[in-house]
Design an enzyme around this catalytic site. Structure first.
Site, PDB file in Angstrom:
ATOM      1  N   VAL A 170       9.270  -8.039   5.326  1.00 19.14           N
ATOM      2  CA  VAL A 170       9.515  -7.139   5.514  1.00 19.14           C
ATOM      3  C   VAL A 170      10.358  -5.984   5.432  1.00 19.14           C
ATOM      4  CG1 VAL A 170       7.818  -7.409   7.854  1.00 19.14           C
ATOM      5  CG2 VAL A 170      10.767  -7.331   7.936  1.00 19.14           C
ATOM      6  N   ASP A 171      11.540  -6.189   4.550  1.00 20.34           N
ATOM      7  CA  ASP A 171      12.571  -5.911   4.296  1.00 20.34           C
ATOM      8  C   ASP A 171      12.065  -5.107   2.891  1.00 20.34           C
ATOM      9  OD1 ASP A 171      12.440  -9.034   3.027  1.00 20.34           O
ATOM     10  OD2 ASP A 171      14.331  -9.288   3.414  1.00 20.34           O
ATOM     11  N   ASP A 172      11.024  -5.407   2.448  1.00 20.26           N
ATOM     12  CA  ASP A 172      10.404  -5.104   1.607  1.00 20.26           C
ATOM     13  C   ASP A 172       9.149  -3.201   1.156  1.00 20.26           C
ATOM     14  OD1 ASP A 172      11.330  -6.503  -0.056  1.00 20.26           O
ATOM     15  OD2 ASP A 172       9.769  -8.219  -0.324  1.00 20.26           O
TER      16      ASP A 172
END
Ligand code: ATP
Ligand code: MG
Length: 685
Positions: A554-556
């Site tokens: 999700v940090d992507d």
């Protein structure tokens, strides 16, 4: 069962699936569905959506019953307490704690070796070992493997390794690597395998964290045409450890003669001992240390693509049952199979699906010490033909790198033995999926695209190859006992067709129990973001048929003018362009849009970068996703910064993209740190 409502159901759909599985319509692809052949499904362990659904429902409604039945296939010196599982997954209710088969005592080495030998399989090959040089090979039967494991186990006991002690293993893919793992486990010692491509600093960091009694290594290894002096890396790591108050008294060193002679190796008397001088003198029988199901089994540091490595701790009973069951079903394993997983034992895949899962099933495993492009790009298929490999399990990064070369490297080999393919490590983009399926598997072999993590111990979302049609790029449906849910930012479960954060609702036998020495970080990282769930850190969407699609971490996720765009999606669109071999996308600050899309692209061998090509790459994304996802910048990247396990280190790419060139951080764990300079040079290209 809630999530089951999502499996292609509805009378029409199921009868359609049945029709296909019964052979009435064998169209290879329809509506992006790729069906297993009639012959495959007929012989499969799970051969229809209905059969899966029944087993899945049972596993969710009666987990204790479901898992005890599988666990009973193994030997337990002491049966577990009546309560099979107890858990608290909800941080609001106290400490997170999972226990499976508590009170039971067993031993994985016993179940993987002695039990199979007692069943009459002592003469069956357990491991085929293929060296770096074609023609350099060896094999061990189950009986021979047990003897080698016992000798090392006896030696370790002799030097004072006891139940619960840590042992660090820093070895390449020699048979000595699984032997060392199994020897530790036999005596209740806790192994921590460190991938033998990690730098001295990375190794030292891990040694300092787990304070092993012994480090097991070898003097050197050949990779392709280079010799790498592993022992010297260990020497520096041990010096670094001493500076940090951790002194390891024994370094057991295997003499890897084909790479380096012992006379040429650096040596510290008193601390260093040659494996060949001591281990063979010990008895070939070694009694088993029975351990509690919840006793620690191993410690494995995650690959570190997101910051300080985490010491993931797995325990014995649940991990044993889970790695064995997932291996069997996801690869449709049969005793006649020859199984090859290209992963190194330094990663979780090499734990669960090179060593434990396959050996617990009595399988014949191929392990390969060399590089897949040595002597040329056909090496994998040469090995497949040589050993008549039936199940081949690898990573998308390898698939893409082989896809860049001519198909002739594949087609000049038979590959007729292959029947199941597998993929792990990152989402496999549909074009790589298709190449793997069509070219490598001759459009005959289902692909098990297995989604899981170091933390999960085994597969979580994966095709069962004979059970239902696949969609290229989707990991399909949950494994037995797994309840995945997709939640929104507030942690509310969302139903039906949607995308959000992938969480798991209940514990499962193979789940990690803590982060070594830091239970608080365990809770904060995985259980606090969405209270009541295990949070995977990955984004995911579910389509109208209930198939799960992993969209990367999700940090992507990039937020462009309010649109949430998964980097994986943009990468997939870029890679579908015939001239693009690989792509990595990151977000950069953008005055107007909030975030802009910055794409690093590697081109197919022999294709030059040009303005025209840039335009057509952008167009590919516009066409496939939409204009809002069109990259603002295409950055030509002859090579990408990758970890040793082949994962792209996006934090470095983010810094390059935003021009923060003096904040690149530690790049020593990169497989090839020189690509960083190359990328910086090409910034304005
Ligand atoms: P770290 O947690 O230290 O950053 P890591 O997450 O790369 O390291 P692993 O546990 O080996 O270490 O990798 C698990 C991750 O790999 C998953 O969370 C997911 O992002 C990705 N992954 C693995 N298999 C698949 C798959 N089949 N499809 C999509 N993503 C996958
Ligand atoms: Mg991770």
């Amino acid at each position: 069962v809630e999530s089951m409502a999502q499996l292609p159901s509805g009378a029409g759909r199921i009868s359609h699936l049945n029709a296909v599985i019964l052979g009435e319509s064998l169209a290879s692809e329809e509506n992006d569905l790729v069906f297993p052949s009639h012959d495959f499904s007929r012989q499969a362990l799970v051969s229809s959506p209905e059969q899966y659904r029944k087993m899945y429902e049972n596993s969710i409604e009666d987990p204790a019953g479901f898992w005890s039945e599988i666990a009973s296939q193994f030997y337990w010196n002491n049966k577990w307490d009546p309560e099979v599982c107890s858990e608290n997954i909800d941080v609001r209710k106290g400490n997170v704690k999972f226990e499976w088969f508590k009170g039971g005592s067993t031993n994985i080495s016993y179940n993987a070796l002695d039990r199979n030998i007692e069943a009459g399989n002592g003469g069956k090959v357990a491991i085929y070992w293929e060296g770096n040089e074609p023609g350099d090979d060896g094999q061990l039967t189950y009986a021979e493997l047990l003897e080698k494991v016992c000798q090392l186990a006896n030696y370790l006991k002799h030097v004072g390794v006891r139940k619960g002690d840590a042992v660090v293993i820093y070895l390449p893919m020699l048979v000595e690597l699984p032997i060392a793992m199994l020897a530790c486990v036999r005596i209740g010692a806790v192994h921590s395998v460190v991938f033998a491509g990690f730098s001295a600093e990375a190794l030292a960091q891990r040694i300092i964290d787990c304070k092993p009694k012994v480090v097991i290594t070898c003097n050197a290894v050949r990779r392709g045409s280079k010799a790498i002096h592993l022992k010297e890396i260990v020497d520096s790591a041990l010096i670094e450890s001493v500076k940090n108050g951790v002194s390891v008294g024994l370094c057991l060193t295997f003499e890897n003669k084909s790479a380096m002679k012992r006379e040429d190796s650096k040596w510290q008397e008193g601390r260093d001992v040659w494996w060949q001088d001591v281990v063979p003198q010990f008895p070939i029988k070694c009694s088993v240390e029975w351990v509690d199901a919840e006793d620690p089994l191993f410690l494995l540091y995650t690959s570190g693509s997101t910051g300080k490595p985490k010491g993931v701790l797995h325990t014995t009973g649940g991990y044993m049952v889970y790695s064995a069951a997932t291996f069997k079903y996801a690869f449709d394993y049969k005793p006649s199979d020859i199984y090859w997983c290209t992963a190194d034992c330094g990663w979780i895949t090499g734990h669960s699906y090179v060593t434990y899962g396959p050996l617990l099933n009595g399988a014949t495993v191929v392990i390969f010490e060399g590089a897949p492009n040595y002597p040329d790009s056909g090496r994998c298929w040469d090995i497949v033909d040589k050993y008549k490999v039936t199940i081949f399990y690898t990573a998308p990064t390898l698939v893409r790198s082989l896809m860049r070369e001519s198909d002739e490297y594949v087609t000049r080999y038979h590959r007729k033995s292959l029947r199941v393919l597998g993929s792990v490590g990152e989402p496999i983009n549909p074009s790589a999926w298709r190449w793997f399926y069509n070219v490598v598997g001759d459009s005959r072999c289902p692909i098990s695209d297995t989604w899981w993590q170091t933390e999960t111990g085994g597969f979580m979302i994966t095709p069962l190859p004979g059970a239902w049609p696949q969609k290229p790029g989707s990991a399909t449906f949950p494994f037995f006992g797994i309840e995945p849910v997709i939640v929104d930012e507030k942690g509310n479960e969302i139903e039906g067709e949607c995308s959000g954060y992938l969480c798991i609702k209940k514990s499962w036998p193979g789940a990690f129990r803590t982060l070594y020495g830091d239970h608080e970080r365990y809770e904060t990282t995985y259980f606090k973001p969405f209270a009541g769930y295990y949070f995977s850190g990955d984004g995911c969407s579910r389509d109208k048929d209930g198939y799960f699609w992993l969209t990367g971490r999700v940090d992507d996720v990039i937020n462009v003018s309010g649109h949430r765009i998964g980097t994986a999606e943009v990468e997939s669109a870029l890679v579908s362009h015939p001239h693009c071999a690989e792509a990595a996308v990151v977000g950069v600050e953008h005055e107007i849009k909030g975030q802009g899309i910055y794409a690093f692209v590697t081109l197919v061998e022999g294709i030059p970068y040009s303005e025209e090509l840039r335009k057509s790459l952008v167009l590919a994304v516009r066409n496939q996703i939409g204009a809002f996802a069109a990259p603002d910048k295409i950055h030509w990247a002859p090579g990408l910064p990758k970890t040793r396990s082949g994962k792209i280190m996006r934090r470095i790419l983010r810094k390059i993209a935003s021009g923060q060139l003096d904040e690149l951080g530690d790049i020593s764990t990169l497989a090839d740190p020189s690509v960083v300079d190359q990328l910086i040079t090409l910034r304005d290209c």
